[in-house]
Design a protein around this motif. Structure first.
Motif, PDB file in Angstrom:
ATOM      1  N   HIS A   1       0.802  -1.218   0.000  1.00 15.96           N
ATOM      2  CA  HIS A   1       0.000   0.000   0.000  1.00 15.96           C
ATOM      3  C   HIS A   1       0.837   1.271   0.000  1.00 15.96           C
ATOM      4  N   LYS A   2       2.121   1.184   0.288  1.00 13.42           N
ATOM      5  CA  LYS A   2       2.949   2.365   0.530  1.00 13.42           C
ATOM      6  C   LYS A   2       3.007   3.333  -0.652  1.00 13.42           C
ATOM      7  N   LEU A   3       2.894   2.824  -1.873  1.00 13.56           N
ATOM      8  CA  LEU A   3       2.988   3.713  -3.035  1.00 13.56           C
ATOM      9  C   LEU A   3       1.829   4.705  -3.084  1.00 13.56           C
ATOM     10  N   ASN A   4       0.712   4.375  -2.420  1.00 12.26           N
ATOM     11  CA  ASN A   4      -0.437   5.290  -2.395  1.00 12.26           C
ATOM     12  C   ASN A   4      -0.055   6.665  -1.870  1.00 12.26           C
ATOM     13  N   HIS A   5       0.744   6.695  -0.798  1.00 12.84           N
ATOM     14  CA  HIS A   5       1.133   8.010  -0.279  1.00 12.84           C
ATOM     15  C   HIS A   5       2.460   8.494  -0.847  1.00 12.84           C
ATOM     16  N   CYS A   6       3.320   7.576  -1.272  1.00 11.70           N
ATOM     17  CA  CYS A   6       4.624   8.015  -1.781  1.00 11.70           C
ATOM     18  C   CYS A   6       4.507   8.814  -3.079  1.00 11.70           C
ATOM     19  N   MET A   7       3.665   8.375  -3.993  1.00 13.33           N
ATOM     20  CA  MET A   7       3.491   9.132  -5.235  1.00 13.33           C
ATOM     21  C   MET A   7       2.961  10.532  -4.933  1.00 13.33           C
ATOM     22  N   ALA A   8       2.020  10.610  -4.000  1.00 11.77           N
ATOM     23  CA  ALA A   8       1.453  11.907  -3.634  1.00 11.77           C
ATOM     24  C   ALA A   8       2.482  12.797  -2.938  1.00 11.77           C
ATOM     25  N   GLU A   9       3.300  12.202  -2.061  1.00 10.25           N
ATOM     26  CA  GLU A   9       4.318  12.986  -1.363  1.00 10.25           C
ATOM     27  C   GLU A   9       5.354  13.546  -2.332  1.00 10.25           C
ATOM     28  N   VAL A  10       5.713  12.764  -3.341  1.00 10.83           N
ATOM     29  CA  VAL A  10       6.709  13.246  -4.303  1.00 10.83           C
ATOM     30  C   VAL A  10       6.110  14.321  -5.211  1.00 10.83           C
ATOM     31  N   ILE A  11       4.837  14.215  -5.545  1.00  7.39           N
ATOM     32  CA  ILE A  11       4.166  15.312  -6.269  1.00  7.39           C
ATOM     33  C   ILE A  11       4.221  16.584  -5.440  1.00  7.39           C
ATOM     34  N   LEU A  12       3.981  16.444  -4.138  1.00  6.59           N
ATOM     35  CA  LEU A  12       4.061  17.593  -3.227  1.00  6.59           C
ATOM     36  C   LEU A  12       5.481  18.153  -3.185  1.00  6.59           C
ATOM     37  N   ALA A  13       6.479  17.281  -3.159  1.00  8.54           N
ATOM     38  CA  ALA A  13       7.881  17.717  -3.161  1.00  8.54           C
ATOM     39  C   ALA A  13       8.205  18.520  -4.409  1.00  8.54           C
ATOM     40  N   LYS A  14       7.728  18.047  -5.546  1.00  8.83           N
ATOM     41  CA  LYS A  14       7.960  18.786  -6.800  1.00  8.83           C
ATOM     42  C   LYS A  14       7.275  20.149  -6.772  1.00  8.83           C
ATOM     43  N   HIS A  15       6.065  20.203  -6.211  1.00  5.86           N
ATOM     44  CA  HIS A  15       5.349  21.469  -6.073  1.00  5.86           C
ATOM     45  C   HIS A  15       6.157  22.471  -5.239  1.00  5.86           C
ATOM     46  N   LEU A  16       6.869  21.955  -4.239  1.00  6.08           N
ATOM     47  CA  LEU A  16       7.690  22.803  -3.372  1.00  6.08           C
ATOM     48  C   LEU A  16       9.065  23.103  -3.963  1.00  6.08           C
ATOM     49  N   GLY A  17       9.357  22.531  -5.107  1.00  7.59           N
ATOM     50  CA  GLY A  17      10.639  22.769  -5.749  1.00  7.59           C
ATOM     51  C   GLY A  17      11.799  22.014  -5.131  1.00  7.59           C
ATOM     52  N   LYS A  18      11.518  20.927  -4.411  1.00  6.64           N
ATOM     53  CA  LYS A  18      12.567  20.146  -3.766  1.00  6.64           C
ATOM     54  C   LYS A  18      13.268  19.234  -4.787  1.00  6.64           C
ATOM     55  N   LYS A  19      14.522  18.933  -4.503  1.00  7.79           N
ATOM     56  CA  LYS A  19      15.314  18.095  -5.393  1.00  7.79           C
ATOM     57  C   LYS A  19      15.525  16.682  -4.849  1.00  7.79           C
ATOM     58  N   LYS A  20      15.198  16.510  -3.556  1.00  8.41           N
ATOM     59  CA  LYS A  20      15.543  15.249  -2.901  1.00  8.41           C
ATOM     60  C   LYS A  20      14.477  14.856  -1.897  1.00  8.41           C
ATOM     61  N   VAL A  21      14.179  13.554  -1.812  1.00  8.30           N
ATOM     62  CA  VAL A  21      13.262  13.039  -0.796  1.00  8.30           C
ATOM     63  C   VAL A  21      14.060  12.145   0.164  1.00  8.30           C
ATOM     64  N   ILE A  22      13.753  12.288   1.455  1.00  5.78           N
ATOM     65  CA  ILE A  22      14.419  11.524   2.508  1.00  5.78           C
ATOM     66  C   ILE A  22      13.357  10.778   3.300  1.00  5.78           C
ATOM     67  N   ALA A  23      13.647   9.543   3.673  1.00  5.04           N
ATOM     68  CA  ALA A  23      12.658   8.780   4.449  1.00  5.04           C
ATOM     69  C   ALA A  23      13.328   7.675   5.242  1.00  5.04           C
ATOM     70  N   GLU A  24      12.552   7.132   6.183  1.00  9.89           N
ATOM     71  CA  GLU A  24      12.923   5.934   6.918  1.00  9.89           C
ATOM     72  C   GLU A  24      12.152   4.756   6.340  1.00  9.89           C
ATOM     73  N   THR A  25      12.612   3.560   6.625  1.00 12.33           N
ATOM     74  CA  THR A  25      11.840   2.375   6.283  1.00 12.33           C
ATOM     75  C   THR A  25      12.161   1.266   7.270  1.00 12.33           C
ATOM     76  N   GLY A  26      11.168   0.390   7.510  1.00 13.48           N
ATOM     77  CA  GLY A  26      11.366  -0.740   8.404  1.00 13.48           C
ATOM     78  C   GLY A  26      11.522  -2.016   7.594  1.00 13.48           C
ATOM     79  N   ALA A  27      10.412  -2.489   7.036  1.00 14.74           N
ATOM     80  CA  ALA A  27      10.457  -3.695   6.211  1.00 14.74           C
ATOM     81  C   ALA A  27      10.989  -3.414   4.818  1.00 14.74           C
TER      82      ALA A  27
END
Length: 400
Positions: A94-120
């Protein structure tokens, strides 16, 4: 007339009752306000809605289907068990549901890089996928223990172009990965954005991730009615941070006839360090920038946790889950490591579906619940991910 739940919570400060909010260092206040403002600006715009709808349909493969687990239902001998197949979402969870949206938001903000944590590794793979699709840099922080345990997903992240940073302090699992990712984000808030992987963290992330994951229950509500001409009697999902659970719960919260079960990892026992059952054994506390229910050690610090499933071994839980539990809207179930592994094998061999160990917790609880209910009752399980990432670990540690 009562205001719909989703329009009532969280409040403007990000609180679900007493849970949630934003407890962050001064240097993070401005960037998090920037994220909140940008999300409020774009979330209802036709451009954002259409772009997300296009990506979900033509890239992710949504809607994901609902499958009737006939053989498993017959084996249990009670209620009918259905599966919402998030394992068929691109990247296998299910994780791609929010990841695609978060990266669209990052592009809207003009960001060049996404940072995250992951468990599994599922969130890491999903974010690396989204970053590749939208041509952004990606940095994933992962506990050293989980890197060894979930190595196939580490390889996937690297192939997708992400930089994987080991978290080598503490227990070297999910909490430490979050610590490490926050530290990296603090060093470069101008060019990067922190894409939290669950309904945890400071406001607005619990709200944003819920909104992005709500597509699961929006689809499920319509699909289940087509199959049964009614709503499900029970919905079951595993809960660590709680993104898949809030995704399947959200559209049903106001449906009082539908029982909602969040299943926590009981691990190996009741002692601190043997489980990750925050809602069951925790108390109110602040961690990673939000107030919720958390497991504490004798010093009041986040406690050591354990689960056979790396994606849900977290010493706290999303603030909305804490709120829904205290309001008696959701019920909490428990599943041991042994029960989860048994369900992993049962679903694989009876339905031809290899589930993620996280999802296997929900399957195991649904099997127990089904046996207590008559055959005219129904259970909808959110099968949040597939088990490709877990097969080596399971065979090595729990051989056939």
């Amino acid at each position: 007339m009562r205001k719909p739940y989703l329009k009532s919570y969280p409040d403007k400060e990000g609180f679900f009752g007493e849970f949630g909010g934003s407890y962050i260092p001064e240097e993070l206040i401005k960037p998090f306000e920037e994220i909140k403002k940008a999300y409020e600006e774009i979330k209802s715009t036709p451009k954002f809605i259409e772009e997300l709808k296009h990506v979900r349909k033509h890239y992710q493969g949504r809607p994901t289907p609902i499958s009737f687990a006939r053989n498993l239902s017959n084996f249990c001998g009670g209620a009918k068990i259905y599966l919402k197949r998030e394992d068929l979402n691109h990247t296998g969870a299910h994780k791609l549901n929010h990841c695609m949206a978060e990266v669209i938001l990052a592009k809207h903000l003009g960001k060049k890089k996404v940072i995250a944590e992951t468990g599994a590794g599922q969130h890491g793979v999903a974010l690396a996928t989204a970053a590749a699709y939208f041509n952004l840099e990606c940095e994933i922080h992962m506990g050293e223990v989980d890197i060894k345990k979930e190595y196939p997903n580490v390889v996937r992240m690297k192939i997708l172009g992400a930089k994987v940073i080991p978290a080598t302090h503490g227990l070297k699992t999910l909490k430490e990965a979050v610590d490490s990712a926050f530290e990296a984000y603090l060093k470069d808030t101008d060019n990067s954005i922190y894409c939290i992987g669950s309904v945890v963290g400071p406001h607005p992330f619990p709200m944003m991730i819920r909104d992005f994951q709500s597509i699961i229950s929006i689809e499920a509500k319509e699909q289940f009615f087509e199959l049964e001409c009614k709503l499900p009697d029970n919905i079951v999902a595993c809960v660590g941070g709680g993104s898949n659970a809030i995704g399947i719960f959200s559209s049903f919260i106001d449906e009082e006839t539908v029982n909602l079960y969040g299943v926590e990892p009981m691990g190996k026992g009741e002692k601190i360090g043997e489980h990750s059952a925050s809602l069951t054994y925790g108390e109110e506390g602040i961690m990673h920038g939000f107030n919720s229910i958390m497991l504490k050690d004798e010093k009041g610090e986040p406690a050591a946790v354990h689960s056979v499933a790396s994606g849900i071994d977290y010493p706290s839980v999303g603030p909305e889950h804490a709120f829904l539990k205290t309001q008696n809207r959701t019920k909490v179930g428990l599943c041991t490591d042994k029960e989860a592994v048994d369900a992993f094998y049962k679903l694989s061999q009876m339905e031809g579906i290899i589930p993620a160990l996280e999802s296997a917790h929900a399957v195991a609880y649904a099997m127990k619940l089904a046996k207590t209910l008559p055959k005219d009752k129904t259970i909808l399980v959110n099968l949040s991910g597939r088990g490709d990432k877990d097969i080596d670990y399971v065979i090595q540690n729990y051989p056939l």
